[in-house]
Design a protein around this motif. Structure first.
Motif, PDB file in Angstrom:
ATOM      1  N   MET A  62       0.841  -1.188   0.000  1.00 49.05           N
ATOM      2  CA  MET A  62       0.000   0.000   0.000  1.00 49.05           C
ATOM      3  C   MET A  62       0.882   1.246   0.000  1.00 49.05           C
ATOM      4  SD  MET A  62      -2.806   1.245   2.850  1.00 49.05           S
ATOM      5  CE  MET A  62      -3.548  -0.382   2.896  1.00 49.05           C
ATOM      6  N   ASN A  63       0.632   2.174  -0.921  1.00 52.07           N
ATOM      7  CA  ASN A  63       1.410   3.406  -0.997  1.00 52.07           C
ATOM      8  C   ASN A  63       0.486   4.609  -0.823  1.00 52.07           C
ATOM      9  OD1 ASN A  63       4.061   2.389  -1.385  1.00 52.07           O
ATOM     10  ND2 ASN A  63       3.560   1.929  -3.499  1.00 52.07           N
ATOM     11  N   ARG A  64      -0.040   4.763   0.386  1.00 51.25           N
ATOM     12  CA  ARG A  64      -0.981   5.848   0.648  1.00 51.25           C
ATOM     13  C   ARG A  64      -0.351   7.227   0.545  1.00 51.25           C
ATOM     14  NH1 ARG A  64      -3.672   4.001   6.285  1.00 51.25           N
ATOM     15  NH2 ARG A  64      -1.520   3.324   6.683  1.00 51.25           N
ATOM     16  N   PHE A  65       0.993   7.291   0.610  1.00 55.71           N
ATOM     17  CA  PHE A  65       1.656   8.585   0.639  1.00 55.71           C
ATOM     18  C   PHE A  65       2.545   8.828  -0.578  1.00 55.71           C
ATOM     19  CE2 PHE A  65       0.667   7.311   4.951  1.00 55.71           C
ATOM     20  CZ  PHE A  65      -0.059   8.417   5.396  1.00 55.71           C
ATOM     21  N   GLU A  66       2.325   8.073  -1.628  1.00 58.58           N
ATOM     22  CA  GLU A  66       3.116   8.233  -2.854  1.00 58.58           C
ATOM     23  C   GLU A  66       3.019   9.676  -3.347  1.00 58.58           C
ATOM     24  OE1 GLU A  66       5.879   6.836  -5.209  1.00 58.58           O
ATOM     25  OE2 GLU A  66       4.691   5.334  -4.118  1.00 58.58           O
ATOM     26  N   GLY A  67       4.199  10.303  -3.568  1.00 51.12           N
ATOM     27  CA  GLY A  67       4.231  11.665  -4.078  1.00 51.12           C
ATOM     28  C   GLY A  67       4.022  12.744  -3.032  1.00 51.12           C
ATOM     29  N   ARG A  68       3.865  12.344  -1.767  1.00 52.52           N
ATOM     30  CA  ARG A  68       3.667  13.318  -0.702  1.00 52.52           C
ATOM     31  C   ARG A  68       4.942  13.417   0.148  1.00 52.52           C
ATOM     32  NH1 ARG A  68      -1.523  12.465   2.723  1.00 52.52           N
ATOM     33  NH2 ARG A  68      -1.526  14.765   2.796  1.00 52.52           N
ATOM     34  N   THR A  69       5.126  14.580   0.743  1.00 57.68           N
ATOM     35  CA  THR A  69       6.298  14.815   1.589  1.00 57.68           C
ATOM     36  C   THR A  69       5.854  15.045   3.015  1.00 57.68           C
ATOM     37  OG1 THR A  69       7.603  15.753  -0.216  1.00 57.68           O
ATOM     38  CG2 THR A  69       8.247  16.365   2.030  1.00 57.68           C
ATOM     39  N   ALA A  70       6.540  14.376   3.961  1.00 63.04           N
ATOM     40  CA  ALA A  70       6.195  14.479   5.376  1.00 63.04           C
ATOM     41  C   ALA A  70       7.410  14.900   6.193  1.00 63.04           C
ATOM     42  CB  ALA A  70       5.668  13.144   5.893  1.00 63.04           C
ATOM     43  N   ILE A  71       7.220  15.891   7.054  1.00 63.11           N
ATOM     44  CA  ILE A  71       8.210  16.229   8.080  1.00 63.11           C
ATOM     45  C   ILE A  71       7.789  15.533   9.358  1.00 63.11           C
ATOM     46  CG2 ILE A  71       9.176  18.062   9.517  1.00 63.11           C
ATOM     47  CD1 ILE A  71       8.853  19.987   7.207  1.00 63.11           C
ATOM     48  N   VAL A  72       8.704  14.767   9.946  1.00 59.91           N
ATOM     49  CA  VAL A  72       8.428  14.103  11.218  1.00 59.91           C
ATOM     50  C   VAL A  72       9.473  14.577  12.221  1.00 59.91           C
ATOM     51  CG1 VAL A  72       8.065  11.926  12.424  1.00 59.91           C
ATOM     52  CG2 VAL A  72       7.563  12.080   9.961  1.00 59.91           C
ATOM     53  N   THR A  73       9.058  15.352  13.199  1.00 54.73           N
ATOM     54  CA  THR A  73      10.022  15.868  14.172  1.00 54.73           C
ATOM     55  C   THR A  73      10.329  14.802  15.227  1.00 54.73           C
ATOM     56  OG1 THR A  73       8.391  16.826  15.707  1.00 54.73           O
ATOM     57  CG2 THR A  73       9.085  18.179  13.828  1.00 54.73           C
ATOM     58  N   GLY A  74      11.531  14.895  15.778  1.00 52.16           N
ATOM     59  CA  GLY A  74      11.937  13.943  16.800  1.00 52.16           C
ATOM     60  C   GLY A  74      11.929  12.507  16.310  1.00 52.16           C
ATOM     61  N   SER A  75      12.364  12.309  15.066  1.00 49.07           N
ATOM     62  CA  SER A  75      12.220  10.977  14.450  1.00 49.07           C
ATOM     63  C   SER A  75      13.515  10.197  14.316  1.00 49.07           C
ATOM     64  CB  SER A  75      11.537  11.104  13.088  1.00 49.07           C
ATOM     65  OG  SER A  75      12.149  12.074  12.274  1.00 49.07           O
ATOM     66  N   SER A  76      14.540  10.601  15.056  1.00 57.19           N
ATOM     67  CA  SER A  76      15.762   9.811  15.042  1.00 57.19           C
ATOM     68  C   SER A  76      15.618   8.545  15.879  1.00 57.19           C
ATOM     69  CB  SER A  76      16.945  10.639  15.571  1.00 57.19           C
ATOM     70  OG  SER A  76      17.330  11.611  14.620  1.00 57.19           O
ATOM     71  N   SER A  77      14.673   8.559  16.836  1.00 54.69           N
ATOM     72  CA  SER A  77      14.507   7.427  17.744  1.00 54.69           C
ATOM     73  C   SER A  77      13.047   7.235  18.107  1.00 54.69           C
ATOM     74  CB  SER A  77      15.305   7.654  19.043  1.00 54.69           C
ATOM     75  OG  SER A  77      16.679   7.803  18.792  1.00 54.69           O
ATOM     76  N   GLY A  78      12.767   6.099  18.742  1.00 54.25           N
ATOM     77  CA  GLY A  78      11.488   5.873  19.400  1.00 54.25           C
ATOM     78  C   GLY A  78      10.266   5.933  18.517  1.00 54.25           C
ATOM     79  N   ILE A  79       9.225   6.576  19.032  1.00 49.38           N
ATOM     80  CA  ILE A  79       7.953   6.677  18.322  1.00 49.38           C
ATOM     81  C   ILE A  79       8.130   7.404  17.002  1.00 49.38           C
ATOM     82  CG2 ILE A  79       5.673   7.763  18.393  1.00 49.38           C
ATOM     83  CD1 ILE A  79       5.611   7.147  21.410  1.00 49.38           C
ATOM     84  N   GLY A  80       8.886   8.489  17.012  1.00 55.28           N
ATOM     85  CA  GLY A  80       9.088   9.258  15.780  1.00 55.28           C
ATOM     86  C   GLY A  80       9.766   8.443  14.698  1.00 55.28           C
ATOM     87  N   ARG A  81      10.702   7.621  15.098  1.00 58.22           N
ATOM     88  CA  ARG A  81      11.412   6.752  14.152  1.00 58.22           C
ATOM     89  C   ARG A  81      10.424   5.778  13.490  1.00 58.22           C
ATOM     90  NH1 ARG A  81      16.896   5.046  13.945  1.00 58.22           N
ATOM     91  NH2 ARG A  81      17.331   2.836  13.606  1.00 58.22           N
ATOM     92  N   ALA A  82       9.550   5.174  14.298  1.00 55.88           N
ATOM     93  CA  ALA A  82       8.558   4.243  13.751  1.00 55.88           C
ATOM     94  C   ALA A  82       7.593   4.954  12.804  1.00 55.88           C
ATOM     95  CB  ALA A  82       7.787   3.583  14.888  1.00 55.88           C
ATOM     96  N   ILE A  83       7.210   6.190  13.151  1.00 58.51           N
ATOM     97  CA  ILE A  83       6.318   6.963  12.281  1.00 58.51           C
ATOM     98  C   ILE A  83       7.000   7.265  10.956  1.00 58.51           C
ATOM     99  CG2 ILE A  83       5.148   9.179  11.992  1.00 58.51           C
ATOM    100  CD1 ILE A  83       4.794   9.167  15.091  1.00 58.51           C
ATOM    101  N   ALA A  84       8.243   7.730  11.016  1.00 60.21           N
ATOM    102  CA  ALA A  84       8.978   8.052   9.793  1.00 60.21           C
ATOM    103  C   ALA A  84       9.125   6.827   8.900  1.00 60.21           C
ATOM    104  CB  ALA A  84      10.358   8.611  10.150  1.00 60.21           C
ATOM    105  N   GLN A  85       9.439   5.683   9.503  1.00 59.66           N
ATOM    106  CA  GLN A  85       9.575   4.446   8.729  1.00 59.66           C
ATOM    107  C   GLN A  85       8.250   4.042   8.093  1.00 59.66           C
ATOM    108  OE1 GLN A  85      11.869   2.218  12.003  1.00 59.66           O
ATOM    109  NE2 GLN A  85      12.568   1.255  10.114  1.00 59.66           N
ATOM    110  N   LYS A  86       7.167   4.160   8.842  1.00 61.38           N
ATOM    111  CA  LYS A  86       5.845   3.804   8.325  1.00 61.38           C
ATOM    112  C   LYS A  86       5.477   4.663   7.122  1.00 61.38           C
ATOM    113  CE  LYS A  86       1.643   1.963   8.485  1.00 61.38           C
ATOM    114  NZ  LYS A  86       1.392   0.533   8.161  1.00 61.38           N
ATOM    115  N   LEU A  87       5.660   5.952   7.231  1.00 64.62           N
ATOM    116  CA  LEU A  87       5.329   6.847   6.119  1.00 64.62           C
ATOM    117  C   LEU A  87       6.257   6.599   4.932  1.00 64.62           C
ATOM    118  CD1 LEU A  87       4.615  10.218   7.997  1.00 64.62           C
ATOM    119  CD2 LEU A  87       3.026   8.387   7.400  1.00 64.62           C
TER     120      LEU A  87
END
Length: 254
Positions: free
Chosen positions: A1-26
């Protein structure tokens, strides 16, 4: 599933933890991901978040960002827009936790917590939404709050205050920007297994307290929050705004 194809997301605090999982998911679902954090290296696992996303076939960059510094936030938004053309999603995840009751918390710790957890979400939202309005983008903002922002959580005066502010800021921005096609929602995690909570979960007394307050028979994982964020940032939730999605294994159901 590519729900975010062609979209750009900024994820703050994403080097570790919850933010890291969010960045990977997107990233896994096709987004160009900007890993915005004060530090490049993760708290756990040697590979950086943007390297992991790129190695798995996604597209990501790291931009050093201090969310409590308006110039730093402005620079990150500018760099992200320059590289990818536009910003479609903002996930305000960066945060800190300094425990203490009101009488134990000094003003330096109070201000630092508010500056990162609440001011940071305000500043990032302010400048990303300004970009969305100017570029006529129907985007999504997802703020990471906490159950500590909606129920009492002992010995956490500054943290509770900051996260309660995030929940109300979310509602206010949803009213302001919904007519422009910009949805603003928040996610309130319960106790999630990360480097930040590792010490707590290793303490038998605290672990028993957490387990006794959680209806689900397990501790939350970063992926649980990432899944909720991906839903709120996707077109599947385009009629949802001003909501605070609680992901806590039933903690607040009591």
């Amino acid at each position: 599933m590519n729900r975010f194809e062609g979209r750009t997301a900024i994820v703050t605090g994403s080097s570790s933890g919850i933010g890291r999982a969010i960045a990977q998911k997107l990233g896994d679902e096709g987004a160009n991901v900007v890993v915005a954090d004060v530090r490049r290296e993760p708290n756990q696992d040697g590979r950086t978040t943007h390297e992991m996303i790129n190695e798995e076939g996604g597209e990501a960059v790291f931009i050093e960002t201090d969310v409590s510094d308006e110039e730093s936030v402005q620079d990150t938004v500018f760099q992200a827009a320059e590289k990818y053309g536009q910003i479609d999603v903002l996930v305000n995840n960066a945060g800190i936790h300094i425990p203490g009751s009101a009488d134990e918390t000094d003003m330096e710790d109070w201000r630092k917590t508010i500056e990162v957890n609440l001011d940071g979400q305000f500043l990032c939202s302010k400048h990303v939404i300004d970009h969305m309005l100017k570029e006529d983008i129907e985007g999504d903002v997802v703020n990471i709050a906490s159950i500590a922002g909606i129920v009492g959580y002992g010995q956490n005066a500054a943290y509770c205050a900051s996260k309660g502010g995030v929940v109300e800021l979310t509602r206010e921005m949803a009213l302001d920007y919904g007519p422009e096609g910009i949805n603003v929602n928040s996610v309130s995690p319960g106790v999630i297994r990360t480097a930040m909570t590792e010490e707590m979960l290793e303490d038998e007394e605290q672990k028993q307290f957490i387990e006794s307050n959680t209806v689900s028979p397990r501790v939350g994982e970063p992926e649980d929050i990432a899944n909720a964020v991906a839903f709120l940032a996707s077109s599947e939730s385009n009629f949802v705004t001003g909501e605070n999605l609680v992901v806590d294994g039933g903690w607040t159901a009591h």
